[in-house]
Design a protein around this motif. Sequence first.
Motif, PDB file in Angstrom:
ATOM      1  N   ALA A  79      -6.318   5.650  -6.449  1.00  0.00           N
ATOM      2  CA  ALA A  79      -5.074   5.035  -6.904  1.00  0.00           C
ATOM      3  C   ALA A  79      -4.905   5.269  -8.398  1.00  0.00           C
ATOM      4  CB  ALA A  79      -5.087   3.543  -6.583  1.00  0.00           C
ATOM      5  N   ARG A  80      -6.017   5.208  -9.129  1.00  0.00           N
ATOM      6  CA  ARG A  80      -5.953   5.382 -10.573  1.00  0.00           C
ATOM      7  C   ARG A  80      -5.531   6.816 -10.910  1.00  0.00           C
ATOM      8  NH1 ARG A  80      -8.743   6.333 -14.996  1.00  0.00           N
ATOM      9  NH2 ARG A  80     -10.308   7.439 -13.785  1.00  0.00           N
ATOM     10  N   VAL A  81      -6.130   7.744 -10.191  1.00  0.00           N
ATOM     11  CA  VAL A  81      -5.799   9.156 -10.423  1.00  0.00           C
ATOM     12  C   VAL A  81      -4.328   9.404 -10.119  1.00  0.00           C
ATOM     13  CG1 VAL A  81      -6.220  11.515  -9.639  1.00  0.00           C
ATOM     14  CG2 VAL A  81      -8.148   9.947  -9.989  1.00  0.00           C
ATOM     15  N   ASP A  82      -3.846   8.738  -9.088  1.00  0.00           N
ATOM     16  CA  ASP A  82      -2.441   8.894  -8.728  1.00  0.00           C
ATOM     17  C   ASP A  82      -1.506   8.215  -9.715  1.00  0.00           C
ATOM     18  OD1 ASP A  82      -2.993  10.440  -6.633  1.00  0.00           O
ATOM     19  OD2 ASP A  82      -2.772   8.885  -5.090  1.00  0.00           O
ATOM     20  N   GLY A  83      -2.072   7.590 -10.719  1.00  0.00           N
ATOM     21  CA  GLY A  83      -1.226   7.026 -11.767  1.00  0.00           C
ATOM     22  C   GLY A  83      -0.886   5.564 -11.603  1.00  0.00           C
ATOM     23  N   ALA A  84      -1.598   4.876 -10.732  1.00  0.00           N
ATOM     24  CA  ALA A  84      -1.329   3.451 -10.598  1.00  0.00           C
ATOM     25  C   ALA A  84      -1.963   2.709 -11.767  1.00  0.00           C
ATOM     26  CB  ALA A  84      -1.901   2.930  -9.276  1.00  0.00           C
ATOM     27  N   GLY A  85      -1.199   1.850 -12.413  1.00  0.00           N
ATOM     28  CA  GLY A  85      -1.710   1.094 -13.548  1.00  0.00           C
ATOM     29  C   GLY A  85      -2.593  -0.043 -13.082  1.00  0.00           C
ATOM     30  N   TYR A  86      -3.169  -0.753 -14.047  1.00  0.00           N
ATOM     31  CA  TYR A  86      -4.079  -1.831 -13.681  1.00  0.00           C
ATOM     32  C   TYR A  86      -3.374  -2.873 -12.841  1.00  0.00           C
ATOM     33  CZ  TYR A  86      -7.494  -5.526 -13.987  1.00  0.00           C
ATOM     34  OH  TYR A  86      -8.399  -6.487 -13.670  1.00  0.00           O
ATOM     35  N   TRP A  87      -2.158  -3.227 -13.237  1.00  0.00           N
ATOM     36  CA  TRP A  87      -1.471  -4.307 -12.529  1.00  0.00           C
ATOM     37  C   TRP A  87      -1.085  -3.916 -11.115  1.00  0.00           C
ATOM     38  CZ3 TRP A  87      -2.069  -9.023 -13.239  1.00  0.00           C
ATOM     39  CH2 TRP A  87      -2.307  -9.539 -14.524  1.00  0.00           C
ATOM     40  N   SER A  88      -0.624  -2.680 -10.952  1.00  0.00           N
ATOM     41  CA  SER A  88      -0.228  -2.319  -9.594  1.00  0.00           C
ATOM     42  C   SER A  88      -1.456  -2.138  -8.715  1.00  0.00           C
ATOM     43  CB  SER A  88       0.644  -1.049  -9.596  1.00  0.00           C
ATOM     44  OG  SER A  88      -0.023  -0.017 -10.248  1.00  0.00           O
ATOM     45  N   ARG A  89      -2.565  -1.690  -9.316  1.00  0.00           N
ATOM     46  CA  ARG A  89      -3.782  -1.630  -8.515  1.00  0.00           C
ATOM     47  C   ARG A  89      -4.209  -3.034  -8.093  1.00  0.00           C
ATOM     48  NH1 ARG A  89      -8.047   0.869 -11.876  1.00  0.00           N
ATOM     49  NH2 ARG A  89      -6.436   0.924 -13.473  1.00  0.00           N
ATOM     50  N   PHE A  90      -4.101  -3.972  -9.061  1.00  0.00           N
ATOM     51  CA  PHE A  90      -4.453  -5.348  -8.756  1.00  0.00           C
ATOM     52  C   PHE A  90      -3.547  -5.899  -7.670  1.00  0.00           C
ATOM     53  CE2 PHE A  90      -3.667  -9.901  -9.583  1.00  0.00           C
ATOM     54  CZ  PHE A  90      -4.932 -10.372  -9.327  1.00  0.00           C
ATOM     55  N   ARG A  91      -2.271  -5.603  -7.838  1.00  0.00           N
ATOM     56  CA  ARG A  91      -1.263  -6.180  -6.941  1.00  0.00           C
ATOM     57  C   ARG A  91      -1.373  -5.624  -5.516  1.00  0.00           C
ATOM     58  NH1 ARG A  91       1.304  -7.582  -3.837  1.00  0.00           N
ATOM     59  NH2 ARG A  91       3.475  -8.170  -3.506  1.00  0.00           N
ATOM     60  N   PHE A  92      -1.591  -4.320  -5.408  1.00  0.00           N
ATOM     61  CA  PHE A  92      -1.514  -3.708  -4.073  1.00  0.00           C
ATOM     62  C   PHE A  92      -2.871  -3.408  -3.444  1.00  0.00           C
ATOM     63  CE2 PHE A  92       2.568  -2.607  -6.057  1.00  0.00           C
ATOM     64  CZ  PHE A  92       3.398  -3.230  -5.152  1.00  0.00           C
ATOM     65  N   LEU A  93      -3.927  -3.469  -4.247  1.00  0.00           N
ATOM     66  CA  LEU A  93      -5.224  -3.125  -3.702  1.00  0.00           C
ATOM     67  C   LEU A  93      -6.161  -4.334  -3.694  1.00  0.00           C
ATOM     68  CD1 LEU A  93      -5.760  -0.301  -2.747  1.00  0.00           C
ATOM     69  CD2 LEU A  93      -7.155   0.081  -4.780  1.00  0.00           C
ATOM     70  N   THR A  94      -6.339  -4.909  -4.891  1.00  0.00           N
ATOM     71  CA  THR A  94      -7.319  -5.993  -5.016  1.00  0.00           C
ATOM     72  C   THR A  94      -6.852  -7.254  -4.317  1.00  0.00           C
ATOM     73  OG1 THR A  94      -7.717  -5.042  -7.193  1.00  0.00           O
ATOM     74  CG2 THR A  94      -8.827  -7.116  -6.683  1.00  0.00           C
ATOM     75  N   LEU A  95      -5.605  -7.626  -4.591  1.00  0.00           N
ATOM     76  CA  LEU A  95      -5.128  -8.898  -4.063  1.00  0.00           C
ATOM     77  C   LEU A  95      -5.122  -8.942  -2.534  1.00  0.00           C
ATOM     78  CD1 LEU A  95      -4.590 -11.285  -5.764  1.00  0.00           C
ATOM     79  CD2 LEU A  95      -2.153 -10.833  -5.670  1.00  0.00           C
ATOM     80  N   PRO A  96      -4.613  -7.890  -1.874  1.00  0.00           N
ATOM     81  CA  PRO A  96      -4.698  -7.908  -0.402  1.00  0.00           C
ATOM     82  C   PRO A  96      -6.134  -7.986   0.095  1.00  0.00           C
ATOM     83  CG  PRO A  96      -3.213  -6.198  -1.137  1.00  0.00           C
ATOM     84  CD  PRO A  96      -3.868  -6.737  -2.363  1.00  0.00           C
ATOM     85  N   HIS A  97      -7.030  -7.293  -0.604  1.00  0.00           N
ATOM     86  CA  HIS A  97      -8.440  -7.333  -0.222  1.00  0.00           C
ATOM     87  C   HIS A  97      -9.008  -8.737  -0.342  1.00  0.00           C
ATOM     88  CE1 HIS A  97     -12.492  -5.841   0.360  1.00  0.00           C
ATOM     89  NE2 HIS A  97     -12.874  -6.518  -0.707  1.00  0.00           N
ATOM     90  N   LEU A  98      -8.477  -9.488  -1.309  1.00  0.00           N
ATOM     91  CA  LEU A  98      -9.004 -10.822  -1.558  1.00  0.00           C
ATOM     92  C   LEU A  98      -8.308 -11.908  -0.750  1.00  0.00           C
ATOM     93  CD1 LEU A  98      -9.636 -10.854  -5.400  1.00  0.00           C
ATOM     94  CD2 LEU A  98     -11.319 -10.835  -3.574  1.00  0.00           C
ATOM     95  N   ALA A  99      -7.317 -11.517   0.045  1.00  0.00           N
ATOM     96  CA  ALA A  99      -6.531 -12.538   0.750  1.00  0.00           C
ATOM     97  C   ALA A  99      -7.420 -13.457   1.573  1.00  0.00           C
ATOM     98  CB  ALA A  99      -5.482 -11.868   1.628  1.00  0.00           C
ATOM     99  N   ARG A 100      -8.330 -12.861   2.311  1.00  0.00           N
ATOM    100  CA  ARG A 100      -9.165 -13.669   3.178  1.00  0.00           C
ATOM    101  C   ARG A 100     -10.144 -14.548   2.387  1.00  0.00           C
ATOM    102  NH1 ARG A 100     -12.042 -12.975   8.787  1.00  0.00           N
ATOM    103  NH2 ARG A 100     -13.841 -12.054   7.786  1.00  0.00           N
ATOM    104  N   PRO A 101     -10.862 -13.969   1.421  1.00  0.00           N
ATOM    105  CA  PRO A 101     -11.713 -14.837   0.599  1.00  0.00           C
ATOM    106  C   PRO A 101     -10.944 -15.995  -0.037  1.00  0.00           C
ATOM    107  CG  PRO A 101     -12.248 -12.556   0.173  1.00  0.00           C
ATOM    108  CD  PRO A 101     -11.089 -12.548   1.123  1.00  0.00           C
TER     109      PRO A 101
END
Lengths: 256, 287
Positions: free
Chosen positions: B186-208
């Motif tokens: 995602a980073r290589v594709d140009g996703a910034g920190y916030w969009s990575r957080f928003r679309f990658l990290t946060l969904p991953h953390l939904a269950r926790p």
Amino acid sequence: MGLVYFFPILWMFLTSLKTELQAIAIPPLLFFEPTFENFTLIQERSDYFKHALNSVATSFGGTAIAMALAIPAAYAMATAPGRWTKDLLLWMLSTKMLPAVGVLMPIYLIVQKLGLLDTRLALAVIFAMVNLPIVVWMLFSYFREIPAEVVEASRIDCRRTRDTIRHVVVPLGWGGIASTALLSVVLCWNEAFWSINLTAADAGTLAALVASFSSPEGLFWAKVSAVSVLACAPIMVLGWFCQKQLVQGLTFGAVK
Amino acid sequence: MMRGRLATALQAPSVLALGAWMLVPLSMTLFFSFQRYNLLYPERSGLAGFSNYEFFWTDPAFGPALANTLLLVGSLLVVTVVLGLALALLVERAFWGRGVVRVLLVSPFFIMPTVNALVWKNMFMNPVYGLFAVAAGWFGAEPVDWLAEAPLLSLIIMLSWQWTPFAFLIFITALQSLDAEQAEAARVDGAGYWSRFRFLTLPHLARPIAIVVMIQSIFHLSIFAEIFVTTGGGPGYDSTNLAFMIFSQALLQFDAGVASAGGVFAIILANIVAIFLIRMIGRSLVV
């Protein structure tokens, strides 16, 4: 940042090494000549060792009871899940949501009628029941990971299930059993509600001892801190080593 | 396969023990709640109808206690999840001494609730000698008597300190199982920190996050030790929650009937929360 967050614990530790006068000095002292007199005084005045022994007895006793009940159950659930297994597990989880205050009165009266008020036995049994759901869940999630073929093969070799449990499941699941027991001990050790309400002089645990310092005369900060350090240190160190298991246990195996 | 009967036999002790632990006291609570029953006056007994409920319901402590219970749970959830998440994201990246920082951050969770309460009560919130008062003095501000003037806020502070590590611990464990390659891609594709957080990290953390909410709700609905040690529910009823109110009915006023009515109420409240939570989260745990 970590230090800022940890500071209250550090401060408690430092205070326990001060004299009472130094403890309430303004400005607060960061450097001083440490003294260990609080620790010896605590033992003389409030019999630290008796409370510590009660804590050890109830935590380990409660854990032992819970494990004895839970290991066979979790084993059966993990290796031979039936139609009801899922519901059973959820029901166990739901008993955890029963607020302790809701049953304080009946439990108090039952324990009183049995003449077990202020005994370690009563507290250990209650600890076991309180933690049983977590223990079953955690063991279940560990046992499920033992490969089915191994269990199957051993079932042909060992004719009795007891042998299978003893020679295969326990050795293979040892890590899981140990960390489950560890978590259970930590939870029992810190339990305060039942300790405060059901014990007095005889079976009081460390949690109850510390609570007894809440009265106004508890202004002996250095001594309170000394008790607190002694009460928390063993569990904190244990906790450091079982963070991973703790996560797994407290999330009922959902986060690993 | 293991025979069904044997499986049942192995599970029976746990199930029966837990069933007894739950059903016996529950039915007793229900029974007492309709009885006139004060431990101090055993001769006054008999059916009380709904008067215990009425008594509990109209107790001047009831309104504040209910509000405080919900306020405590709500604010603690927000504070611990936000703070725990922030800390986990900060510590997630590798840096020198990370292991130590992690241990320091987790430690408060292993502190006994009664110790936690005493440390804050004495050494931080004491209006004369407490560190907060001393710090206020440095800035020339008037020291605050925390536990008297803002009892609920004080409780929230000390409980957040204890429970943020729990959220942190679960989030950091979950973060470490996040697919690093995916994030890198995602980073290589140009996703910034916030969009990575928003679309990658946060969904991953939904269950926790859902699990943290569930477990903390269970524990926070019946906070007791901290209140018992610090404010004793006061001043007035400012820091009384339902658990503490029932406790004082039962063991301070010895009114088993009213305390049981309160117990029934607490159980109903917990069940409303529990039904939502199990529906939402519990099912996904078993799979």
